[in-house]
Design an enzyme around this catalytic site. Sequence first.
Site, PDB file in Angstrom:
ATOM      1  NE  ARG A  70     105.019   2.417  82.288  1.00  0.00           N
ATOM      2  CZ  ARG A  70     104.320   3.673  81.404  1.00  0.00           C
ATOM      3  NH1 ARG A  70     103.891   4.682  81.912  1.00  0.00           N
ATOM      4  NH2 ARG A  70     104.303   3.515  80.119  1.00  0.00           N
ATOM      5  CD  GLN A  93     103.852   5.042  85.786  1.00  0.00           C
ATOM      6  OE1 GLN A  93     103.618   5.569  84.941  1.00  0.00           O
ATOM      7  NE2 GLN A  93     103.110   3.898  86.105  1.00  0.00           N
ATOM      8  CD  GLU A  98     105.133  -0.268  79.887  1.00  0.00           C
ATOM      9  OE1 GLU A  98     105.480   0.393  80.877  1.00  0.00           O
ATOM     10  OE2 GLU A  98     104.244  -0.382  79.827  1.00  0.00           O
ATOM     11  CG  PHE A 115     102.372  -0.702  76.317  1.00  0.00           C
ATOM     12  CD1 PHE A 115     102.601  -0.345  74.739  1.00  0.00           C
ATOM     13  CD2 PHE A 115     102.766   0.298  77.217  1.00  0.00           C
ATOM     14  CE1 PHE A 115     103.337   1.098  74.705  1.00  0.00           C
ATOM     15  CE2 PHE A 115     103.459   1.446  76.789  1.00  0.00           C
ATOM     16  CZ  PHE A 115     103.705   1.892  75.835  1.00  0.00           C
ATOM     17  N   GLY A 127      96.085  16.880  75.599  1.00  0.00           N
ATOM     18  CA  GLY A 127      94.781  16.103  75.151  1.00  0.00           C
ATOM     19  C   GLY A 127      93.654  16.301  75.791  1.00  0.00           C
ATOM     20  CD  GLU A 158     100.894  13.431  84.265  1.00  0.00           C
ATOM     21  OE1 GLU A 158     101.005  13.331  82.881  1.00  0.00           O
ATOM     22  OE2 GLU A 158     101.525  13.320  84.889  1.00  0.00           O
ATOM     23  CG  HIS A 179     108.589   4.830  81.914  1.00  0.00           C
ATOM     24  ND1 HIS A 179     109.881   4.097  81.291  1.00  0.00           N
ATOM     25  CD2 HIS A 179     107.404   4.644  81.143  1.00  0.00           C
ATOM     26  CE1 HIS A 179     109.113   3.679  80.243  1.00  0.00           C
ATOM     27  NE2 HIS A 179     107.895   4.062  80.227  1.00  0.00           N
ATOM     28  NE  ARG A 232     100.147   6.898  83.280  1.00  0.00           N
ATOM     29  CZ  ARG A 232     100.699   6.605  82.047  1.00  0.00           C
ATOM     30  NH1 ARG A 232     100.081   6.065  81.225  1.00  0.00           N
ATOM     31  NH2 ARG A 232     102.015   7.260  81.845  1.00  0.00           N
ATOM     32  CG  LEU A 270     109.687   7.677  78.311  1.00  0.00           C
ATOM     33  CD1 LEU A 270     109.508   7.342  79.746  1.00  0.00           C
ATOM     34  CD2 LEU A 270     108.141   7.610  77.904  1.00  0.00           C
ATOM     35  CG  HIS A 280     106.557   8.574  82.905  1.00  0.00           C
ATOM     36  ND1 HIS A 280     106.787   9.158  81.704  1.00  0.00           N
ATOM     37  CD2 HIS A 280     105.585   7.720  82.494  1.00  0.00           C
ATOM     38  CE1 HIS A 280     106.157   8.935  80.882  1.00  0.00           C
ATOM     39  NE2 HIS A 280     105.439   7.999  81.213  1.00  0.00           N
TER      40      HIS A 280
END
Lengths: 231, 580
Positions: B284, B238, B253, B118, B17, B382, B240, B393, B250, B351
């Site tokens: 998280r 992090q 969430e 979320f 992205g 990232e 998750h 995050r 995963l 994660h």
Amino acid sequence: MDVKVNILRYNPETDRKGHWEEYILEADPDERILDLLHKVKWFDDGSLAFRRSCAHGVCGSDAMIVNGENMLACQVLVKEVSTPIKIEPIRGLPVIKDLVVNMDSFFDSYKKVMPFLVNDDEPGERERLQSPEDRDRFEDTTKCILCAACTTSCPVFWTADTYVGPAAIVNAHRFVFDSRDNASKQRLEILQDIDGAFRCRTAFNCTTACPRGIQVTKAIEDVKRETLTIN
Amino acid sequence: MKVVRHSFDGVIVGAGGAGLRAAIEAAPHMKLAVITKLYPTRSHTGAAQGGMSAALANVEEDNWNWHAFDTVKGSDYLADQPAVDILCKEAIDSVVELEHWGLPFSRLENGKIAQRRFGGHTVKEGEAPAFRACYAADRTGHMILQTLYQKCVSMGVTFFDEFQVLDIKIDDGVCKGVIAYEVATGDIHIFEARAVTFATGGFGKIYKVSSNAHSLTGDGPGILYQKGIPLEDMEFYQFHPTGIYRLGILLSEAARGEGGILRNKDGERFMERYAPSIKDLAPRDMVSRAIATEISEGNGAGPNNDFVYLDLTHLGAETIKQKLPDITDFVRTYVKIEPIDEPIPVQPTAHYAMGGIPTDVEARVLSDANGTILPGVYSAGESACVSVHGANRLGTNSLLDIVVFGKRAGQSMVDYVSSTKPMSLSDNAAEDLSNKINKLMSKEHSLEFSVPRIREELQDSMEENAKIFRTEDSLGKQTEILADLRDRYQNITISDKGKVFNTELLEAIELEYLLDMSDTTVASALHRKESRGAHSRVDHVERDDKNWLKHSFAFKNGNSVKLDYKDVELGNYEPKERKY
Ligand SMILES: Cc1cc2nc3c(=O)[nH]c(=O)nc-3n(C[C@H](O)[C@H](O)[C@H](O)COP(=O)(O)OP(=O)(O)OC[C@H]3O[C@@H](n4cnc5c(N)ncnc54)[C@H](O)[C@@H]3O)c2cc1C
Ligand code: SF4
Ligand code: FES
């Protein structure tokens, strides 16, 4: 448990043609076929070549033929297939090495159908509106991960590699039925060509092969029907 | 080795992205190449599930200030607040822009973009969970990646697919280009370019149980770190809360956003005890710690008491089918249970990297803790640390980060290219890389010094010693283990000596980045004597704002790590105790 795995190997630097190699692997029934390939690569023969990234069926890297059927190696567990497990590259695209094929023509076909939203109207400052029903019309075909499992399972594609193939038609469908798009007619004209949608002989192999559960044959039928309306 | 030359104004490394968004911005204004080790559509952005936040207020009252407050609080006050303001303010236009480019968001009855709840996102600074995450079922990342790629196809952006960048050329502090390896042929390619953006994604493969793809090995941060550029906030990684037990795949969430509940072996909804107001939708770091605590206190389920349950059985088949189709399919495929009827075994999974290449809000890479800019080099997504996520995050803020700061990286490339002249690289620019490859090719293979061996030990030991709960002891031990692995890495060998699709060679090179990422993570964690966000020190349980309201910068110092620090940029929100 021990599993017998046969892999069709081919290294262009040393082999004139492909040959089968047999591996006996210690495996857990819950492991993925991809895990078996990693075992071979990491602990037996580091030169084994295959593509993979996500390892859970969302990136589309590892379409291959397992026991005669196209699937993603990361999406099928050892306990779901019969042994010995036969693994070979997908058909109809040139093999680069082992299980890796050249995807150029596949992506060229995809690019041919204008796989992007066309709408030159001034959209305003906020989102365009679309009803949930309109959104639903192309939901199925948005799921495509361009893995090529469908196209390379298609008997028409095997004999005529100029055929755009199911994956490209699926991606055309995604835009043709999007209420926000204004270029359906152009796309359908492209698909009317001799190498377009009407080459499809509804063999259904593609629908069976699609790891995202897309109703590929139905999408092709939808596109064919829509094509008739532009004439 | 065959060497091929190319000349561009700008190069973007990575086509997830962040890289694609940067390309859309930069391509119309320069000769641009996007170089990616995977086909663009295989990037891990495509795996993102739950959503992308923006205060569109389509479901209920919302504004970007509340989003900013939540992001800062979620970050445990380590995020730089001016950067967070940009993120949350520009979120709204970013979502709208993606919609205009064709992103098929899920819709509300009135035709607007649908939004869901979320973790950590609230209205009115903590009053109740907010409907802020814009989504497309549970494949939001897939749709973002597809839409951005489609846009690039429509613009005719130049891609080099399955080319892996392995070196950057910086002469006298100025960027001159990158060197890449063509996977299909083994040829080396010199790319002259005075503007280079790294958008190479995360490095979750330093841990054993991870939601990350095999390809996420920290290439961008590793390449720069080896050139003396520091890495920021590496101790903040992090975990998750809900990865599928043992596999780490995963389960978004969004499952809890839609009403899913975590339960221990007795069926108790234990999050009521840890976060009484927002319970299962706490951030998280808190939920992962709660799960780890339940497990260590014997409340975990299963024969080894080592997992908890994610319970979706009360949501009903229709909600699951409409809103969570993919993740429930993962459960059917890999666990062989029906999540409509049975709770799902889950455990925390590695994660997301909050840390990475330090940048300013224009995505310009910083070469020290004083804010010195490295001309011509940018990073976004990232791989970068702006920092908008601080010590933890919030879910949905990364998909946002990649488009907001991806665009800014593209703009910065345009500014730089339009105000500078082309640079040239000499033919021997590829020499360092050729030497590295020749060394690997010529050494005789030995299993003891094979990639999988060292990598497995690395992942197992990081999982054991540097995961959710850390101590001086565990981190000290891990420092020694890493030193030993580093020594052995010096003798790394491979068995494949071919040119075509030699991924064993590439895995060997990636392993060095994984070692770099682990070294910096552990050194930064060992020095930070407090607990904040995802960094949890059992021997220093309190957050210590007096001494530690600062970002860490880890520099390569021979085979060890040197640390420096920079104060956090505060703004509207004074650090407070973090309660939910
Ligand atoms: C399972 C999962 C679910 C998630 N869900 C969400 C969510 O719901 N909401 C949210 O906000 N965030 C989510 N995230 C996080 C978010 O998806 C990622 O942080 C984000 O997509 C990263 O994007 P990127 O562009 O930085 O990197 P990536 O998409 O990982 O792309 C990296 C690119 O770099 C290329 N590359 C890497 N190294 C090299 C090299 N050496 N040479 C050339 N190319 C290279 C790769 O080919 C790839 O194109 C999720 C993450 C995961 C793993
Ligand atoms: S339609 Fe299905 S099988 Fe065909 S490329 Fe897309 S995901 Fe793969
Ligand atoms: S590795 Fe991504 S689909 Fe199989």
